[in-house]
Design an enzyme around this catalytic site. Sequence first.
Site, short mmCIF file in Angstrom:
data_model
loop_
_atom_site.label_atom_id
_atom_site.label_comp_id
_atom_site.label_asym_id
_atom_site.label_seq_id
_atom_site.Cartn_x
_atom_site.Cartn_y
_atom_site.Cartn_z
N ALA A 161 -0.60 6.77 -4.64
CA ALA A 161 0.75 6.83 -5.21
C ALA A 161 1.40 5.45 -5.21
CB ALA A 161 1.60 7.83 -4.43
N TYR A 162 1.28 4.76 -4.10
CA TYR A 162 1.86 3.43 -3.99
C TYR A 162 1.21 2.48 -5.00
CZ TYR A 162 3.20 -1.04 -1.83
OH TYR A 162 3.69 -2.30 -1.60
#
Length: 255
Positions: A161-162
């Site tokens: 996600a990051y």
Amino acid sequence: MTDQASAGVPGQFVPWEGRFSGRVVLVTGAAGGLGADAVRRLAKEGATVVATDLVKPRTPQAALSLDLDVADPQAWQAAAHSIREAYGRLDGALFCHGIQGPEYAVQDVPAAGWKKTLEINLDGCFYGLQVVLPLMKQANYGRIVMLSSIAGREGNENMSAYAVSKAGMITLAKAVAKETARFGITINCIAPSMFNTRLLEDLSPERNAALLARVPMKRVGEPQEFSALALWLLSPEASYMTGQVLDLSGGRNTA
């Protein structure tokens, strides 16, 4: 870690007095980490700083402090209104907000964690651009710097996600830089590796050790090293650089 003297630990950087005199600069994520150091140096160099965070930052160096939920487009509109009412202009914006997001293999990433990470890290920059660009276009001048990550250039395992949010930010900057170049506005990203901020506390010790092992300088970066580059990109001197991503990684290369 190795001998810090040989690893290039920075000394005290001397502010460039008056470099931002007469300039109004917005900083998100100003309550701590990289944003707080940038606020202090901008103020020392003469900027009128608008400091924002989810909770209004207590930053004495800022001329104006605002609470701003970057994932809320209406909150961005309110912040832009406050800046317009107070100063009638905006010359620079440094987007330093962000969260680490869930640290799991992709099949185990919670949907809510994925969504929240992209909303804050990526959508927060998109909404910000929508409101700051009209303020800059009216003056045919602007400098925008967005805090991406080396993870957005090469990916980090168990941090999907990051990494995706930071990669999206890079592409967003490149696309919008082409739209705004004719207005005297530059948009660039900085892609740090590990920096001495609270975000490191959100990673496991094993993850921190694995990431540090990939940094040839064998140390984390310091906030003043980020501010030195960010302020140059925010300054009038960075007049012919736009749509770029600058690694700030202690020698870590993308692969």
